[in-house]
Motif scaffolding. Structure first.
Motif, short mmCIF file in Angstrom:
data_model
loop_
_atom_site.label_atom_id
_atom_site.label_comp_id
_atom_site.label_asym_id
_atom_site.label_seq_id
_atom_site.Cartn_x
_atom_site.Cartn_y
_atom_site.Cartn_z
N ARG A 62 -85.03 91.13 -19.13
CA ARG A 62 -85.34 90.70 -17.46
C ARG A 62 -86.31 91.53 -17.63
O ARG A 62 -86.41 92.87 -19.22
CB ARG A 62 -84.62 91.50 -16.42
N ARG A 63 -87.61 91.46 -18.13
CA ARG A 63 -88.87 92.35 -18.26
C ARG A 63 -89.09 93.40 -17.18
O ARG A 63 -89.16 92.84 -15.77
CB ARG A 63 -90.18 90.75 -17.15
N VAL A 64 -89.71 94.63 -17.41
CA VAL A 64 -89.74 95.05 -16.69
C VAL A 64 -91.43 95.43 -17.18
O VAL A 64 -92.22 95.11 -17.34
CB VAL A 64 -89.22 96.50 -17.82
N ALA A 65 -92.13 95.64 -15.62
CA ALA A 65 -93.40 96.05 -15.18
C ALA A 65 -94.49 96.69 -15.53
O ALA A 65 -93.54 97.72 -15.62
CB ALA A 65 -93.53 95.59 -13.92
N PRO A 66 -94.61 96.19 -16.54
CA PRO A 66 -95.98 97.56 -16.84
C PRO A 66 -96.17 99.32 -16.06
O PRO A 66 -95.82 100.23 -16.54
CB PRO A 66 -96.99 97.15 -17.44
N PRO A 67 -96.31 99.63 -14.92
CA PRO A 67 -96.32 100.81 -14.58
C PRO A 67 -95.35 101.38 -14.48
O PRO A 67 -95.12 102.50 -14.42
CB PRO A 67 -96.56 99.98 -12.70
#
Length: 161
Positions: A62-67
């Protein structure tokens, strides 16, 4: 790095130091913080935030958000567990995090000096008190109050020469 470098010992030492420093500062080494720190140490080369995001996505599906990644990196930076390599816009594990702990004035006790291979991006951190002293003397002569010191020297490592 030399041929006799024990990479797993290096990673284990980094994680052990991180846990001790977090405990000392009353901070929590969350699963994500630990995972990012391990990815940085496993690479042993500077990694950018977006590279870390891709690596995290591959591990967890799953993708982790940039912030979230940037907040994690800021946490690791604030405790001296990683360094930012400004010329590469990337992060690398600190080889001696105990010497990079913030003082009561918020300054690190040691400056950050790096030799960076412009070909393979191998990065070596050095601690040089004589160089730190010379920079401090020059600042004092100019009546300048440094907040942070780092020096990045680029060139070619032994393998790339």
């Amino acid at each position: 790095m030399t041929d006799c470098h024990n990479h797993q010992t290096c990673i284990d030492d980094a994680l052990s130091s991180a846990k001790a420093i977090c405990t000392e500062h009353g901070a929590k080494l969350t699963a994500l913080r630990e995972q990012v720190l391990l990815l940085i140490w496993e690479s042993h080369k500077p990694l950018g935030a977006y590279t870390l995001m891709d690596m995290l996505a591959k591990q967890s599906q799953r993708r982790v958000a940039p912030p979230t990644v940037y907040r994690t990196l800021e946490f690791l930076l604030s405790l001296g567990l990683v360094h930012r390599i400004n010329s590469l816009n990337a992060y690398i594990g600190c080889t001696s995090p105990q010497s990079h702990q913030p003082t009561s004035q918020g300054l690190n006790q040691q400056a950050n000096y790096f030799f960076i291979c412009s070909e393979c991006h191998d990065t070596q951190e050095i601690i040089n008190s004589a160089l730190s002293l010379e920079i401090s003397k020059a600042a004092k002569e100019l009546n300048f109050s440094p907040k942070q010191q780092w020096l990045e020297v680029t060139g070619l490592c032994k393998q790339c020469q």
